[in-house]
Design an enzyme around this catalytic site. Structure first.
Site, PDB file in Angstrom:
ATOM      1  CB  SER A   1      -0.859  -0.012   1.281  1.00 47.08           C
ATOM      2  OG  SER A   1      -1.324   1.265   1.602  1.00 47.08           O
TER       3      SER A   1
ATOM      4  CE1 TYR B   1      -3.695   0.587   4.067  1.00 54.02           C
ATOM      5  CE2 TYR B   1      -5.049  -1.322   4.548  1.00 54.02           C
ATOM      6  CZ  TYR B   1      -4.406  -0.505   3.645  1.00 54.02           C
ATOM      7  OH  TYR B   1      -4.472  -0.790   2.292  1.00 54.02           O
TER       8      TYR B   1
END
Ligand code: NAP
Ligand code: GCO
Length: 269
Positions: A150, A163
């Site tokens: 990501s 996250y």
């Protein structure tokens, strides 16, 4: 002659690919691309409804996929799924650790169990699923593991502490797996999508009550040279590259597919 060489280089004929969380979104698009390159697709998710919809969607694309109901955080369920795949399709040649969630909560308000849930799915589970498929890859003489990282493998932002910690860890897990298993002709790399229009990012794209764009949407366009959200289809080519012989000497690399976000300071207001 040249096209035959390239065709062979990118072919996944005869390969079995497991895409975790391949029911929709990025996982579905990656699985579709691998199938179009010749791979046999198996995927998993937690919801039987998602699996049914996905099987219908794969069939509409002419892809005969097998769907498993398996929570990637459940080590014994993961082991059973991989054993069933190996018994029915042979060893997993390509693993895409795609399943993932996000919780957007300020740290001071986030409960420890919420933090742990994100890390379990986004970081511990790729370890568990990779651990289950590696012996088969070693026995077969090689394999490909693609971890879906990501922007948050490189950058932080408010409310996504769990996250970012998980995806930052997944970047390093990718490098470590590359280091530990490269000698078995196993390449482990990451794909780092930018901001992609899927259900996961839908809250960041919702129109405001007055019809104006979401503030994050406006913010992001000023940070993206391509000046658009990515689509799951943008990940299809990079995924086939990392799953194929074309990347046999690429190992421990995170391939960012972000329209240039990581390269750009942002457009002056
Ligand atoms: P999504 O639309 O929310 O899809 C997530 C998929 O994972 C679903 O199939 C979901 O199905 C499955 N899943 C979630 N938790 C699971 C679990 N514990 N066990 C098994 N399956 C599970 O997400 P997405 O946007 O496609 O993102 C896919 C991956 O890309 C994630 O790792 C995400 O962090 C990453 N990513 C997304 C973006 C983006 O902008 N969208 C950008 C960079 C990276 P069930 O709910 O039925 O289990
Ligand atoms: C967020 C987004 C991002 C994307 C993606 C960016 O809230 O910031 O959900 O984290 O999902 O990971 O690469």
């Amino acid at each position: 002659m040249e096209s035959l060489f390239l065709e062979k280089l990118y072919s996944l004929e005869g390969k079995t690919a497991l895409v975790t969380g391949g029911a929709y979104g990025i996982g579905f698009a990656i699985a579709e691309a691998l199938a179009q390159a010749g791979a046999k697709i198996v995927f998993n998710c937690r919801s039987s409804e998602h699996r049914e919809y996905a099987l219908r969607d794969y069939e509409e694309k002419g892809i005969e996929a097998k769907g498993y109901l398996c929570d990637v955080t459940d080590e014994s369920a993961v082991r059973d799924m991989v054993t069933d795949i190996e018994n029915n399709f042979g060893a997993v040649d390509i693993l895409v650790n795609n399943a993932g969630i996000i919780k957007r909560i300020p740290m001071t308000e986030m409960k420890a169990e919420e933090f742990r849930e994100v890390v379990d799915i986004d970081l511990v589970a790729p370890f568990l699923v990779s651990k289950a498929v590696l012996p088969g890859m070693i026995k077969k003489g090689g394999g490909k593991i693609i971890n879906v990282c990501s922007m948050m493998s490189e950058l932080g932002r408010e409310t996504v502490s769990a996250y970012a910690a998980a995806k930052g860890g997944l970047k390093m897990l990718t490098k470590n797996m590359a280091s530990e298993y490269g000698r078995y002709n196993i390449q482990c790399n990451g794909i780092g999508p930018g901001y992609i229009a899927t259900p996961q990012t839908a809250p960041l794209r919702e129109r405001q009550a007055d019809g104006s764009p979401h503030p994050f949407d406006t913010f992001l366009m000023a940070k993206t040279p391509a000046e658009r959200w990515g689509t799951p289809e943008d990940l299809m080519g990079p995924a086939v590259f990392l799953a194929s012989a074309a990347s046999d000497f690429v190992n421990g690399h995170i391939l960012y597919v972000d329209g240039g976000i990581l390269a750009y300071i942002g457009r002056q207001p």
